[in-house]
Structure formats: C-alpha cells, structure tokens
Design a protein around this motif. Structure first.
Motif: not given
Lengths: 424, 275
Positions: B187-206
C-alpha cells in the motif's frame, strides 16, 4: 550448626507414600512446632506438595538428626517408620543447600522447569516465618533460593517452551495469528483434553467459544462453562467459516472434516487462516486438509513431538542451570562460615571486657583518692590493651571461612576456654 | 575527495555486514543481545550511507544517481529507510537481517566501482528528473521490503506446515503479522511507484516530446506496475493473502530487479546511462 533436609519426592516414592506423609497447610504451624521440639531443630520448614514432602531445618547435632526426623514423620502421621524410611533422602550442609536451590529452581521437579514449585516453596516459607519457626539462617537460605530460581529462569531457557500438548497448541496458534484477541474457537466433541486446551485459549484472549457435540445437551453444558454457543452436531460444518481455531476430539471412526468443507469455509472467510487441532484417535480431520493454503492442521502426535523436543531442550538447559546453582551454593557456604565465627568473636570480646572490668575494679579499690579524670585515663588504658591484644586474633578469625567446627575457631575457643564459658 | 565518499560508503557497508551477521547469530544462536546489535548497526549504517549520498550529491550538484553503482547505492539507501520507517510503525527487527544481503551487494558494488562523476547529458537536467527518480525508487524500495517480508512469510509458513516448530521458528514473527506487513509495504510502495511513472511520463513529454515511447525500461516498468496492481486488486477484492500474495510479491520484486538491472545490461533504450 548444620542445614539438614529430609524428604521424599516423585522419584523416590510412589504417590501412595507421598499422600500418607503429606501435610495440610492449615496444620503446618502446629506441625512446625512439633518438628522443632521432637527433632531438636533451632529453625524448621515443611514443604508439602503433591510431588514431594520435605523437612528442612537447622540442627546442632547431626548424629541422631536423621532418626529424629523420621520419628517425627512417623509420630505425626501415625504410621510405622519402616513403611517409608527407605524412600527418604537425607542431605546435610552443602548437599542440603544444593538440594534446596535445585528444588526452588525446579531442577528437581517432575517436569523440569515448571514454575509451580517456586510458588509452593514461597507459601511454605510464608507459613513457617509467620509461625516464627524460621530464623536468621533459614530466612537467608530461602531468600537465596528464590533469587537463584529467578536467575535460572532468566539466564537459561529452561522454562521457555511449552511442555504440554495444550500449551504447544497455544504457542502455535500465536505463531499463526500473532495474538489471539478476538479469535473464535470451535470445540467438536467434549473430551477433557479439548476442554483443557480451550481453557488455555480463553485465557489467552480468545473471544468466543462454539461447542458442538453429538449429544446436544453436553454441548450446551460445556458452552455454558465458557459462556459460549452450542451448535447442533448436524450443523457445525456450516459454521466452520466463522472460526479461527478448531479443536476436535470426538470418538468418530471416520473423518468429520475434509478438504471440501474447508475449501468452502476458506472461500467464505476470504482465505483468513484456520488452525485445526485434531486430538482424536482415530483422527477426526482428514490430513489432506493441511495441503490447503491457509489451513494448518496438527494432530496429537505432531503436538506430542513438539512437547518431547521441548523437554529435551529443557534437559540441556538444566545442565547450565546446575552450574548457576553450584556457584550459589559456594556463596551461601561462605556466608554460613562467616556466621560460624561470629559467636567466637563476640565471646572473645566479652571475655576480655569482663577481665578488664574485674582487674580495674580491684586496682581502683586500692586508690580511693583518684580524680574522675584519672579514673577515665586508667579505664581507657585497660580497654586499649584488651583491644590491641585481640586485634590480630580477631582479624585472623574473620579471614577464615571454615565452618563452626573448623580448626581456627575450635582452637581459639580451646585456648581461651570459650567452650567452658558457653556451657556455664 | 573520492576517499571521503568511499570511506563513508565503506563504513555503511561494514555496519550493514555487522547487522546481517548479528541478525543471523540471533536466529541460530542463543545470544540475547544479538538482535539489539543488529538493529543498532543497521541504523548506524543508514546514517553513514546517508552522509555518503549527501556528499556525493554535493559533488555532482544533482541527485547522485548518475550511473548504475550510484543508482543501486541510492536504492539501497531508500530500502534501509523504508525498513526503518516501517519498523517504527510495526516493529519487526528481524526483517533487517533479511534485506541486509541486498544492502550489502548494492553498497559493495558502489564501493568497488570507479567513482568518476559522469557528466549529465543536458537533456536530463530538469526538476522532473529527481522527482521521477525519487518517487520510483522509493516505491520500488517499499515493494522490495515487501519482498523481504514475503521471504520470511514463506519460510515461516513452510516450517509450520512441515511441523518443524523449533529453532528459528521461535525467532520468526507470526504469519498474520508478516502478511499485514507485506500488505502495508504494498500500500505504501504501489502509489509511490504509480506517481513515479506519472512524473516520468510528464518529464518525458518535456525531454523527448512524448509521454510514452515504449522503450524497454518503460515497458518493464509497466509490467511491474501491472503485477503489483493485480496483487493489490487481489488483496482488496478477492481475499488474496498469505502464501499466494507472498509469491506474487517475490515475482514482482524479480520484475523490479529486471527493470532496474536487466534492462540496462541487456537491452538498450532511452533510459541507458551510457548512450
């Protein structure tokens, strides 16, 4: 002055003999009085439990001590001494000290490491000290016994694992569920062992007990004892999903619970684990259920094996405990020895004080005109001579740790005629 | 300057090793103080490790994850931190012993490899990068911790099922406790991983002009994410627990390691450190 102990236990005597020699706790004060008088003990203690009867005391005459103690037992219980004398053990001095420490530490118990004996010994000591039958030595002896018992418990693993089937079941349940608060137990059948295990579970925080039995009346009766719920025997399988722990001990020749019932129950309880304990012979629960995830099945042999292993471990730990006991025996003997020279020191001091006072009186009678200042000077001088003269002998005595009959104390008593003084 | 970094890291490595050794002593020998030693040495190891990391950040002027050894050292640091945090909430000191081999390998790798500072490709300089790395690493650290719990669970479950209830059985925690802790890590790791992937995706678009470019790292992250998503779903809705959940956590951890290590070593893509 000797510590003595005489008694019998589960190893030396059968239960019939132990029963006949047992003391009732309300009768102990009177018995203690009689013991001291008849056996010539200056301090006395009686420990009477279902596994042992022991007399412990301080005697000043070892020669007849054993016979006197046996006679006391025979007189008190009105049974001929021949019927039990050969089953007795008799320890004196360091053996008696070691024996006492071993009893307190539960090294001499039927199940080594079981702690009940310490409580029983404390009770026996309480009664004895309330009726003033213990003194300086037994008081300290008992306190050291309680201390060494605690040391053995904390520094060895002698009492750390379950040595009864029902305790082993509780220990296992704790390793499955963490803690048992709020758990539900189902008893199938109403055997004694099942009931005992259920009591252990309830004392560990189990919230509810369901009871089922072929005779519904018996189920209701037992459920009443645990303020639980009785379930008709035909319906207990439907309740399996409600319970975390199942204890089964019916006389059924066939399996009552198989993998199918439990798989269904697991589904209903979303796979929360179930711990099943099958105490019945022949077994009530199909051993195949142990292959299901989240089902843990132990039968009576599995638990018995655990108990046997734990007993072996206790035996190993017991050897470590013996070392601790030995150390404490040595310390206690040293204390006793220091006690033994104390009266000699005291009497020596008194003797010289007496002589000084007598001589001073004689001398002062010849000089009636002395001022009070001059008198005090003379008194001080005489006292100083006495003290300085005794300084080395006393230091020598204090440094000895032999018993009362040891050479230094005895020699000094002879040289200064102290024994004569004592007997006057 | 490197001598300071290496020394700090070496001190952390030594303390982690001490923690592992004393932890195993606790499991197999009756020495009452062993567990306390294990606990304190992992805490001290974390302190040195954190100092080493901060020092390195000072040197590189950014989050010090510029090459593989640094990344793994950072991952080990976060894993220790995850353990210490979880241990405060639900004490289970023996868990430290089971994750310490991983800490030792990763830290050792960072100690022995070259310490040249890899210059950052200009494309990677952004506020989103450290955030992406931090979140993904932290998520993976909690999931890796869950894997440690799962290993203990399977071990203890095996002992109870096979009725070998002596020795380390007594030293290991109760199954229910382990299962709860495994769930907590998820429950702690999964949301962090999800946010990690999302932030990565945002950064990738830049950085690369597209949110998702199916490079091997992204693909494997998605696989990992899907595995843990399935586990979370199963736990919440289908009563998955215990052995099944533990096995899945371990498979998920293997996927994390592959995403981390295998992808970089075997497959090349945008996420490679050396282009």
């Amino acid at each position: 002055m000797h510590i003595v102990s005489l008694g019998l236990n589960h190893q030396t005597a059968p239960v019939e003999t132990r029963e006949r020699l047992a003391f009732k706790s309300e009768a102990l004060p009177a018995a203690l009085q009689q013991l001291k008088e008849e056996a010539g003990l200056s301090e006395g203690l009686i420990l009477s439990t279902c596994n042992r009867v022991e007399l412990c005391g301080i005697s000043h005459d070892l020669d007849q001590c054993r016979d006197k103690l046996i006679n006391f037992l025979a007189n008190y219980h009105q049974i001929p001494s021949e019927t039990f004398a050969d089953k007795l053990y008799f320890h004196t001095d360091s053996d008696a000290i070691r024996h006492g420490f071993r009893v307190a530490s539960s090294l001499d118990s039927m199940v080594v490491g079981e702690p009940q004996i310490l409580g029983q010994l404390k009770d026996a000591f309480f009664i004895a000290s309330e009726s003033s039958s213990t003194g300086l030595i037994l008081n300290r002896f008992m306190h050291r016994s309680f201390f060494i018992a605690k040391e053995v418990r904390t520094r060895t693993k002698i009492a750390s694992c379950a040595v009864s089937v029902s305790f082993a079941a509780v220990e296992l349940a704790k390793k499955i569920f963490g803690d048992l608060n709020g758990m539900k137990v189902m008893l199938i059948g109403a055997g004694e062992m099942c009931e005992l295990a259920a009591r252990h579970f309830v004392s560990q925080g189990v919230e509810q007990v369901l009871v089922t039995n072929r005779t519904f009346g018996r189920a209701q009766e037992l459920a009443g004892e645990f303020s639980g719920i009785a379930i008709p025997f035909e319906k207990f399988r439907q309740e399996l999903d409600q319970v975390d722990i199942v204890l089964s001990s019916t006389g059924s020749p066939d399996y009552l619970i198989g993998p199918a019932e439990l798989a269904q129950a697991l589904k209903k309880r979303r796979n929360r684990p179930i711990f099943l304990i099958d105490i019945a012979v022949p077994r009530d629960i199909d051993p195949k259920v142990n292959d299901l995830d989240n089902i843990y099945l132990y039968d009576v042999d599995d638990l018995q094996e655990v108990v046997t292993e734990n007993l072996d471990q206790r035996q190993q730990e017991a050897q470590r405990a013996e070392v601790l006991v030995d150390l404490e025996v040595v310390k206690f003997e040293q204390w006793l020895a220091s006690l033994a020279v104390t009266p000699t020191i005291k009497e020596l001091r008194e003797q010289i004080k007496e002589i000084s006072e007598q001589e001073l009186k004689k001398t002062l009678a010849g000089f009636p005109d002395l001022s009070s200042k001059e008198r005090r000077r003379l008194e001080a001088m005489v006292n100083a001579i006495g003290n300085k003269f005794l300084h080395h002998p006393l230091n020598y005595l204090k440094s000895q740790d032999g018993s009362g009959e040891s050479l230094p104390a005895t020699t000094i008593r002879k040289i200064f005629h102290l024994t004569e003084n004592e007997s006057k | 300057m490197d001598i300071i970094y290496t020394s700090l890291l070496g001190a952390a490595l030594t303390l982690y090793t001490l923690s592992m050794v004393t932890g195993f002593v606790h499991l197999f020998r009756p020495w009452p103080k062993a567990l306390a030693w294990s606990k304190y040495s992992i805490q001290a190891g974390f302190a040195f490790h954190l100092l080493a990391f901060l020092f390195r950040c000072g040197q590189t002027q950014t989050l010090a994850v510029t090459n593989m050894p640094e990344s793994f050292s950072f991952f080990a640091l976060l894993l220790t931190m995850a353990f210490l945090l979880v241990n405060r909430k639900k004490p289970m000191p023996i868990l430290g012993t089971f994750i310490s081999p991983l800490l030792i390998i990763f830290t050792l790798w960072a100690v022995v490899t070259s310490h040249t500072i890899t210059p950052q490709p200009p494309i990677l300089k952004s506020f989103w990068l450290p955030l992406h790395v931090l979140l993904s690493f932290a998520g993976n650290a909690f999931l890796a911790l869950g894997c440690g719990v799962a290993v203990i669970y399977l071990l203890q479950e095996h002992l109870i099922k096979k009725k070998k209830i002596k020795g380390i059985f007594r030293k290991l925690p109760a199954l229910q406790r382990l299962d709860e802790l495994n769930y907590l890590c998820l429950r702690l790791g999964f949301p962090l991983l999800t946010l990690g992937i999302i932030s990565g995706s945002v950064w990738a678009s830049y950085a690369w002009g597209s949110h998702w470019s199916w490079d091997p790292k992204e693909t494997w992250s998605l696989i990992t994410w899907l595995l843990f998503a399935a586990l979370l779903h199963g736990r919440m809705n289908s009563g998955w627990r215990g052995r099944k959940a533990s096995l899945l956590t371990i498979i998920g951890f293997a996927a994390i390691m592959f995403t981390f290590l295998g992808v970089n070593l075997l497959l090349s893509g945008l996420h490679s450190y050396v282009h």
